[in-house]
Write a protein that holds these residues in place. Sequence first.
Motif, short mmCIF file in Angstrom:
data_model
loop_
_atom_site.label_atom_id
_atom_site.label_comp_id
_atom_site.label_asym_id
_atom_site.label_seq_id
_atom_site.Cartn_x
_atom_site.Cartn_y
_atom_site.Cartn_z
N VAL A 68 45.52 40.55 55.35
CA VAL A 68 44.46 41.06 54.47
C VAL A 68 43.12 40.83 55.15
O VAL A 68 42.88 39.77 55.74
CB VAL A 68 44.47 40.30 53.12
CG1 VAL A 68 43.39 40.84 52.20
CG2 VAL A 68 45.83 40.40 52.46
N ARG A 69 42.27 41.82 55.09
CA ARG A 69 40.92 41.68 55.65
C ARG A 69 39.93 41.39 54.54
O ARG A 69 39.91 42.08 53.52
CB ARG A 69 40.52 42.97 56.38
CG ARG A 69 39.15 42.88 57.06
CD ARG A 69 38.85 44.16 57.81
NE ARG A 69 37.65 44.05 58.61
CZ ARG A 69 37.20 45.00 59.42
NH1 ARG A 69 37.88 46.14 59.53
NH2 ARG A 69 36.11 44.82 60.11
N ILE A 70 39.12 40.36 54.71
CA ILE A 70 38.06 40.03 53.76
C ILE A 70 36.77 39.88 54.55
O ILE A 70 36.63 38.95 55.35
CB ILE A 70 38.37 38.73 52.99
CG1 ILE A 70 39.70 38.86 52.24
CG2 ILE A 70 37.24 38.41 52.01
CD1 ILE A 70 40.12 37.59 51.52
N ASN A 71 35.85 40.78 54.34
CA ASN A 71 34.60 40.71 55.11
C ASN A 71 33.62 39.72 54.50
O ASN A 71 33.93 39.05 53.50
CB ASN A 71 33.97 42.10 55.26
CG ASN A 71 33.54 42.70 53.91
OD1 ASN A 71 33.31 41.99 52.93
ND2 ASN A 71 33.43 44.02 53.87
N GLU A 72 32.45 39.61 55.09
CA GLU A 72 31.48 38.60 54.66
C GLU A 72 30.95 38.85 53.25
O GLU A 72 30.42 37.95 52.61
CB GLU A 72 30.31 38.56 55.65
CG GLU A 72 30.72 38.04 57.02
CD GLU A 72 29.56 37.93 57.98
OE1 GLU A 72 28.44 38.31 57.58
OE2 GLU A 72 29.76 37.48 59.12
N LYS A 73 31.11 40.08 52.75
CA LYS A 73 30.69 40.40 51.39
C LYS A 73 31.80 40.14 50.37
O LYS A 73 31.62 40.38 49.19
CB LYS A 73 30.25 41.86 51.31
CG LYS A 73 29.04 42.19 52.17
CD LYS A 73 28.67 43.66 52.05
CE LYS A 73 27.47 44.00 52.91
NZ LYS A 73 27.10 45.44 52.81
N GLY A 74 32.94 39.65 50.85
CA GLY A 74 34.05 39.38 49.95
C GLY A 74 34.88 40.60 49.61
O GLY A 74 35.76 40.55 48.75
N GLN A 75 34.63 41.71 50.30
CA GLN A 75 35.39 42.94 50.07
C GLN A 75 36.76 42.80 50.74
O GLN A 75 36.86 42.38 51.89
CB GLN A 75 34.63 44.14 50.63
CG GLN A 75 33.30 44.39 49.93
CD GLN A 75 32.47 45.46 50.62
OE1 GLN A 75 32.46 45.55 51.84
NE2 GLN A 75 31.78 46.26 49.83
N LEU A 76 37.80 43.18 50.01
CA LEU A 76 39.17 42.93 50.44
C LEU A 76 39.91 44.24 50.73
O LEU A 76 39.80 45.20 49.99
CB LEU A 76 39.90 42.13 49.37
CG LEU A 76 41.32 41.66 49.63
CD1 LEU A 76 41.59 40.36 48.87
CD2 LEU A 76 42.34 42.72 49.20
N LYS A 77 40.68 44.22 51.81
CA LYS A 77 41.53 45.36 52.16
C LYS A 77 42.87 44.86 52.67
O LYS A 77 42.92 44.05 53.61
CB LYS A 77 40.86 46.22 53.24
CG LYS A 77 41.72 47.41 53.67
CD LYS A 77 41.06 48.18 54.81
CE LYS A 77 41.94 49.36 55.25
NZ LYS A 77 41.32 50.11 56.39
N VAL A 78 43.95 45.31 52.06
CA VAL A 78 45.29 44.95 52.53
C VAL A 78 45.57 45.77 53.79
O VAL A 78 45.53 46.99 53.78
CB VAL A 78 46.36 45.24 51.46
CG1 VAL A 78 47.76 45.00 52.02
CG2 VAL A 78 46.13 44.36 50.23
#
Length: 216
Positions: free
Chosen positions: A192-202
């Motif tokens: 899972v990718r979680i960027n610095e803004k807390g946005q999540l992508k499986v």
Amino acid sequence: MQLAATYKQRRARRPRTLLTITGSVLAAALVSGFVWWPKSPLDLAHADKAITAEWTKAWQAGEVVALVRHTERCDRSDNLCLGPADGITRVGSTAAAAVGKGFEHLGMQQAQVLSSPLTRTAQTAHFMFGQDASTQDWLATCGPTLRDDVVAHKVAQHNLVLVTHSGCISDFEKQTGFPHAAGAEYGSTLFVRINEKGQLKVLGVMNADAWPAVRP
């Protein structure tokens, strides 16, 4: 007489017409259901070069959380156990070590490892990286807050490896748009990718036996 015959012919056609219409409606519903039915996350072992580059680049940037299912359970196998019945088998320890090598190949310099406190997850984490991981109760209980717990524990520019359970991975998938995903295999990893803004992508799933093919 001719009008009566025509009327009978029309009545005879009606059941066939209704069956045709009903069949068409059902077929359309099945196709629509197939299209809209939520699928499992992408199998990263069969991803194209662009997708592989995306998730490995995210790892290098420290934006990834990896949820790893423990390896083979002793109490559900005839294989030789490592020790306690609630732990993993010797086959499981070998599989865990192989998964760990895959992570080492990606690079663990900027990564934190956390584990459920149960024996099978703690043992899996140990054989993955050759040392005990910090244990966290929330990785065993999981439930409806799991997605938020994962985001809360993610540190910017540091990857996070979570050794947990199939039920927990299922909880996480349900909370991120995959309510009907296939059950996690022993030793499989959900990225899972979680960027610095807390946005999540499986990003997808890597099964235990697919790691040797990974070449960032």
